[in-house]
Design a protein around this motif. Structure first.
Motif, PDB file in Angstrom:
ATOM      1  N   ILE A  70      60.508   2.962  27.700  1.00 20.56           N
ATOM      2  CA  ILE A  70      61.939   3.263  27.733  1.00 20.56           C
ATOM      3  C   ILE A  70      62.200   4.767  27.736  1.00 20.56           C
ATOM      4  O   ILE A  70      63.319   5.205  27.958  1.00 20.56           O
ATOM      5  CB  ILE A  70      62.686   2.623  26.547  1.00 20.56           C
ATOM      6  N   HIS A  71      61.170   5.570  27.514  1.00 14.92           N
ATOM      7  CA  HIS A  71      61.365   7.014  27.394  1.00 14.92           C
ATOM      8  C   HIS A  71      60.598   7.743  28.499  1.00 14.92           C
ATOM      9  O   HIS A  71      61.103   7.881  29.603  1.00 14.92           O
ATOM     10  CB  HIS A  71      60.936   7.470  25.991  1.00 14.92           C
ATOM     11  N   LEU A  72      59.400   8.182  28.203  1.00 14.44           N
ATOM     12  CA  LEU A  72      58.590   8.929  29.171  1.00 14.44           C
ATOM     13  C   LEU A  72      57.138   8.479  29.097  1.00 14.44           C
ATOM     14  O   LEU A  72      56.569   8.326  28.013  1.00 14.44           O
ATOM     15  CB  LEU A  72      58.654  10.434  28.881  1.00 14.44           C
ATOM     16  N   SER A  73      56.550   8.305  30.261  1.00 13.11           N
ATOM     17  CA  SER A  73      55.129   8.023  30.366  1.00 13.11           C
ATOM     18  C   SER A  73      54.515   9.102  31.241  1.00 13.11           C
ATOM     19  O   SER A  73      55.193   9.656  32.116  1.00 13.11           O
ATOM     20  CB  SER A  73      54.916   6.640  30.979  1.00 13.11           C
ATOM     21  N   ASP A  74      53.250   9.426  31.019  1.00  9.32           N
ATOM     22  CA  ASP A  74      52.626  10.426  31.897  1.00  9.32           C
ATOM     23  C   ASP A  74      51.119  10.318  31.897  1.00  9.32           C
ATOM     24  O   ASP A  74      50.508   9.690  31.024  1.00  9.32           O
ATOM     25  CB  ASP A  74      53.068  11.851  31.530  1.00  9.32           C
ATOM     26  N   ILE A  75      50.528  10.927  32.903  1.00  9.94           N
ATOM     27  CA  ILE A  75      49.079  11.096  32.980  1.00  9.94           C
ATOM     28  C   ILE A  75      48.789  12.591  33.060  1.00  9.94           C
ATOM     29  O   ILE A  75      49.587  13.368  33.573  1.00  9.94           O
ATOM     30  CB  ILE A  75      48.461  10.366  34.196  1.00  9.94           C
ATOM     31  N   GLY A  76      47.651  12.992  32.497  1.00 12.55           N
ATOM     32  CA  GLY A  76      47.266  14.397  32.568  1.00 12.55           C
ATOM     33  C   GLY A  76      47.507  15.154  31.289  1.00 12.55           C
ATOM     34  O   GLY A  76      47.230  14.673  30.186  1.00 12.55           O
ATOM     35  N   PHE A  77      48.086  16.344  31.425  1.00 17.24           N
ATOM     36  CA  PHE A  77      48.135  17.328  30.345  1.00 17.24           C
ATOM     37  C   PHE A  77      48.834  16.827  29.081  1.00 17.24           C
ATOM     38  O   PHE A  77      48.285  16.891  27.982  1.00 17.24           O
ATOM     39  CB  PHE A  77      48.824  18.597  30.862  1.00 17.24           C
ATOM     40  N   ASN A  78      50.053  16.298  29.210  1.00 18.85           N
ATOM     41  CA  ASN A  78      50.769  15.874  28.005  1.00 18.85           C
ATOM     42  C   ASN A  78      50.094  14.687  27.333  1.00 18.85           C
ATOM     43  O   ASN A  78      50.054  14.601  26.102  1.00 18.85           O
ATOM     44  CB  ASN A  78      52.225  15.525  28.323  1.00 18.85           C
ATOM     45  N   ALA A  79      49.564  13.753  28.133  1.00 20.57           N
ATOM     46  CA  ALA A  79      48.846  12.618  27.555  1.00 20.57           C
ATOM     47  C   ALA A  79      47.626  13.097  26.761  1.00 20.57           C
ATOM     48  O   ALA A  79      47.289  12.526  25.713  1.00 20.57           O
ATOM     49  CB  ALA A  79      48.417  11.650  28.656  1.00 20.57           C
ATOM     50  N   TYR A  80      46.982  14.156  27.253  1.00 22.24           N
ATOM     51  CA  TYR A  80      45.847  14.735  26.539  1.00 22.24           C
ATOM     52  C   TYR A  80      46.297  15.352  25.213  1.00 22.24           C
ATOM     53  O   TYR A  80      45.619  15.232  24.196  1.00 22.24           O
ATOM     54  CB  TYR A  80      45.175  15.779  27.427  1.00 22.24           C
TER      55      TYR A  80
END
Length: 293
Positions: free
Chosen positions: A129-139
């Motif tokens: 419902i908010h934000l999903s990501d791959i890469g830098f922030n997920a790390y």
């Protein structure tokens, strides 16, 4: 009105006795409430049963974005308004909806706040419902989870570790008939507009429109983020691009870190995302959102 508070006592770094605070708040009010406290290894079916048995007019998640994600998924399709008492480290969705961090003001909004339907995004079978990501922030999320220290100081330490050790990735994704190939620091699947830190990664996003945004961050650029936060200037497309879609397929050359609503999921090399219209009803603060706009 009857309210059900679903409390995660392990959220954030605060030791607030939510049961006492909530009870004191409702002492002089005619509204009734129940409190369901999450256990360490809680079963979603048990929480669902508690929601069904309470027959509450509103259900309130007391915790961080992970707690909110859990409760939101259980309320999917029910039309029962979902409120927030922010008690996590970042509280990204609470900030998105204008919910104050002050617990007394947040409790007042559980009764007096406005409601609206918003869409969600299903990302690799995860409800977002908010934000999903791959890469830098997920790390960063992974590093943050590994640290004993919570709160913004813990997040700053995780950010520092990530800046020194994270590498860019090669991504390919389809938007309509177009195929985009690029080197990237991260790719954000954005239902909302900003992270809990206040960084506005998706300036065109709306929770109740008929698309979600895909933010391709090609280069680390704090200047670009600051520009969006404090001006109305668009992203520099050589550094950050924004796309809108209802469905998305991403593949990466190597497996990369992946998070959904602040919860680290693991490493993936395929992302499938699709819009889920009018998924949940949320309680929001119209005054705070109007001031922000």
């Amino acid at each position: 009105m009857k309210l059900l508070f679903i409390v995660n006592p392990g959220s954030g770094s605060d030791d607030t006795d939510f049961k006492t605070v909530i009870s004191d708040f409702f002492k002089s009010l005619k509204h009734t409430f129940e409190i369901y406290q999450l256990t360490k290894n809680c079963n979603p079916e048990q929480i669902k049963t508690a929601i069904n048995q309470a027959k509450a007019d509103r259900v309130i998640a007391v915790g961080g974005d992970g707690t909110l994600k859990l409760v939101a998924e259980l309320l999917k399709g029910t039309k029962i308004p979902l409120g927030i008492i922010p008690a996590g480290s970042a509280n990204g969705m609470a900030k998105e909806l204008g919910i104050p961090l002050d617990i007394q003001k947040a409790l007042d909004l559980t009764i007096n706040g406005n409601t609206k339907e918003i869409h969600a995004v299903v990302v690799n079978d995860e409800f977002c419902i908010h934000l999903s990501d791959i890469g830098f922030n997920a790390y960063i999320v992974k590093k943050f989870d590994d640290l004993p220290q919570r709160g913004m100081l813990g997040y700053a330490r995780a950010l520092w570790k990530a800046l020194w050790s994270h590498h860019k990735m090669e991504v390919e994704f389809n938007i309509g008939q177009d195929t985009i190939r690029s080197e990237a620091a991260m790719v954000v699947i954005a239902n909302a507009t900003m992270y809990g830190t206040g960084v506005k990664i998706n300036p065109v996003g709306k929770l109740d429109d008929d698309v979600f945004e895909v933010i391709l961050v090609k280069k680390y650029s704090f200047l670009e983020i600051l520009k969006i936060r404090f001006t109305n200037l668009p992203f520099n497309p050589e550094k950050i691009e924004c796309f809108q879609t209802k469905r998305l397929h991403i593949k990466t050359r190597n497996k990369v870190h992946f998070q959904v609503d602040g919860e680290y999921i693991g490493k993936v090399n395929i992302i499938e995302a699709k819009l889920l219209p009018a998924a949940i009803t949320v309680i929001f603060n119209p005054d705070a959102i109007q001031q922000r706009e």
